[in-house]
Motif scaffolding. Structure first.
Motif, short mmCIF file in Angstrom:
data_model
loop_
_atom_site.label_atom_id
_atom_site.label_comp_id
_atom_site.label_asym_id
_atom_site.label_seq_id
_atom_site.Cartn_x
_atom_site.Cartn_y
_atom_site.Cartn_z
N GLY A 1 0.62 -1.71 0.14
CA GLY A 1 -0.02 -0.35 -0.18
C GLY A 1 0.56 1.38 -0.53
N PHE A 2 1.78 1.20 0.80
CA PHE A 2 2.18 2.64 1.01
C PHE A 2 3.50 3.15 -1.01
CE2 PHE A 2 2.50 1.05 5.47
CZ PHE A 2 1.98 2.55 6.09
N MET B 1 0.97 9.56 -4.88
CA MET B 1 0.43 10.58 -5.05
C MET B 1 0.56 11.53 -3.45
SD MET B 1 -2.26 10.41 -6.82
CE MET B 1 -2.90 8.71 -8.26
N ILE B 2 1.59 10.65 -3.05
CA ILE B 2 2.33 12.48 -1.70
C ILE B 2 2.56 12.71 -2.51
CG2 ILE B 2 3.40 12.10 0.21
CD1 ILE B 2 2.35 8.99 0.94
N THR C 1 -4.76 18.69 -5.98
CA THR C 1 -3.58 18.41 -4.57
C THR C 1 -4.75 17.91 -3.72
OG1 THR C 1 -2.82 21.09 -4.82
CG2 THR C 1 -2.74 19.95 -2.69
N MET C 2 -6.19 18.10 -2.95
CA MET C 2 -7.15 17.44 -2.74
C MET C 2 -7.46 15.84 -3.79
SD MET C 2 -9.46 20.41 -1.55
CE MET C 2 -10.54 19.43 -0.76
N GLN C 3 -7.48 16.32 -4.30
CA GLN C 3 -7.47 14.48 -5.00
C GLN C 3 -6.52 13.68 -4.61
OE1 GLN C 3 -8.19 15.01 -9.43
NE2 GLN C 3 -9.75 16.97 -8.34
N ALA D 1 -3.84 9.40 -1.73
CA ALA D 1 -2.70 8.66 -1.87
C ALA D 1 -2.62 7.49 -0.23
CB ALA D 1 -2.06 9.45 -0.87
N ILE D 2 -4.27 7.97 0.43
CA ILE D 2 -4.66 7.84 1.78
C ILE D 2 -5.81 6.13 0.98
CG2 ILE D 2 -6.94 7.35 3.31
CD1 ILE D 2 -6.90 10.75 3.71
#
Length: 473
Positions: free
Chosen positions: A80-81, A87-88, A413-415, A420-421
């Motif tokens: 997952g990371f 995305m991060i 940015t928000m997406q 990433a989450i």
């Protein structure tokens, strides 16, 4: 209305500068008759090139654990990371690249984005340890700010009547990329095991079993980068060093009293509410994308399907074809009849029983499993893209054209944070679900699909007033 459009034309004629690329594009737009097919194909290919690497690693991520996981159930957690690192990186620089595109032009950001894929996606294929994999994925996202500016670019490149088509080409290309990417990853990873007659275990692709899919995408990106040199610039460069977008010249005149600062955008509730709804569905989609691949390749004993990467590739290829057909035939008709919001609501509601059936699909075998899984995957992805395209259209309707660059920066940015989450939590939750196979409440994989459904349900609820308020210009 005619007076208004005549005024705009006059303004454009007045501000025409011989050496300004934006003015040239505006003049071409006015002279163009019929569909801008060439520009559509250009934008489609550029977006595809950036979308392919995002999820191409999901099918083989499970096997790419670099022996860091101690137990089989932990593999999804670490995977997952790696999935989230891209995305991060993108979340950190989306607004910055939006500003660069508004200041120095769309084209430099597009070229940087495609060349980043060439370099860092190839390096990811050469990863020798877990941290190298995370670093190359992070840099791939960090330097790739293309998706925000390309939406503004599409609005500036196409005449007004074809702008919706340009934006839908971006979301379709994006959706297809997120499906073809994993299909390529599934087919081409570990070639020495799949094609021992062609690839020996001592060769380059034998030593780096995940290089081949990365290299194929990077070679495609190289051709796209070369072709992108011939893309027209749409930003206006005028004498006094004033850089204004094409739309600013026309609409900016009539909007002089409007404040286009970041603060005014954050207070624009129709824009912010549509971005938040989009983010909730994006979080769901990214988590689903990764969970689907990890679930499919995990062993039957953990509630998975025990699929090979190739099997996952096949399912995703079939899904990609189904999605293409739907997006170009049925979606425009449905959108015309019901409007984007109602289509998004219907799609969200239908997704919930569909996802609930996934753990039970795992109990099937043979042809029944293949048929049911392929149908479920096509329907699920069709529903997702319908929701994303709908919320996409709302975002663009909620702001004047000269604010779209900054608005897209906020949205990206928000997406990116949500996306990433998605994989990080998705991987960790799948590991946790598979460890509670004998629980009384929602045992095993039933829990992970239940959690995905909760996110989807929240998204559907948010599409109603008073939360989501739509603007019509």
């Amino acid at each position: 209305m005619t007076n208004n459009s005549e005024l705009k034309k006059e303004l454009l004629e007045q501000v025409y500068h011989e050496n300004c690329p934006g003015c040239k594009v505006d003049r071409q737009k006015r002279m163009q008759k019929g569909l801008p097919i060439k520009e559509l194909i250009f934008i489609w290919i550029v977006v595809l090139c950036v979308a392919l690497p995002i999820s191409s690693l999901f099918p083989f991520l499970y096997f790419m654990d670099f022996n860091i996981a101690e137990k089989e159930e932990d593999i999804s957690y670490y995977a997952g990371f790696v999935g989230s690192a891209y995305m991060i990186g993108r979340a950190m620089t989306s607004v910055f690249w939006g500003v660069v595109a508004d200041r120095y032009g769309r084209k430099p950001v597009i070229l940087l984005g495609t060349s980043t894929v060439v370099i860092f996606n190839t390096l990811f294929g050469f990863s020798v340890n877990y941290w190298m994999a995370i670093a190359t994925r992070f840099l791939l996202g960090f330097l790739n700010g293309l998706l925000g500016p390309i939406k503004a670019y599409a609005c500036e490149l196409f005449p007004e009547e074809h702008q919706a088509l340009g934006l839908s080409a971006i979301s379709t290309s994006w959706g297809i990329g997120l499906i073809i990417g994993p299909a390529l990853g599934g087919y081409l990873a570990q070639p020495a095991e799949k094609f021992p007659a062609l690839v020996s275990s001592d060769s380059l692709f034998g030593r780096f079993p995940y290089l081949l899919p990365c290299l194929c995408i990077s070679i495609f990106a190289l051709f796209v980068t070369i072709a992108a040199f011939w893309l027209p610039e749409t930003l206006h460069f005028h004498k006094k060093d004033e850089l204004e977008s094409a739309s600013y010249e026309t609409e900016g005149k009539s909007n002089e009293g409007k404040d286009s600062s970041l603060g005014s955008l954050l207070k624009n509730w129709p824009l912010m509410s549509s971005i938040i709804v989009y983010c909730v569905f994006s979080l769901h989609d990214m988590a689903y994308s990764e969970i689907f691949s990890l679930w499919a390749v995990s062993p039957k004993s953990l509630g998975g399907l025990n699929y090979t990467t190739e099997d996952v590739g096949t399912v995703l290829s079939v899904t990609g074809v189904g999605l293409l057909v739907f997006q170009f035939t049925l979606y425009p008709i449905m959108e015309r009849i019901f409007g984007p919001i109602v289509v998004a609501r219907i799609a969200g509601v239908v997704s919930i029983p569909l996802l609930t059936s996934y753990p039970f699909i795992a109990m099937l075998t043979g042809f029944a499993l293949s048929l049911t899984l392929n149908c479920a995957s096509i329907i699920k992805n069709v529903l997702s893209v319908s929701i994303i395209t709908g919320t996409f259209m709302l975002q663009n309707k909620a702001v004047d054209q000269h604010q779209r660059g900054a608005a897209n920066g906020i949205a990206m940015t928000m997406q990116s944070i949500c996306k990433a989450i998605g994989p990080a939590c998705g991987g960790a939750l799948l590991s946790w679900s598979q460890q509670r196979k004998n629980a009384a409440f929602l045992p095993g994989d039933q829990m992970i699909f239940f959690i995905l459904n909760i996110i989807e349900a929240i998204g559907v609820i948010l599409t109603f007033k008073p939360f989501l308020i739509t603007h019509h210009y």
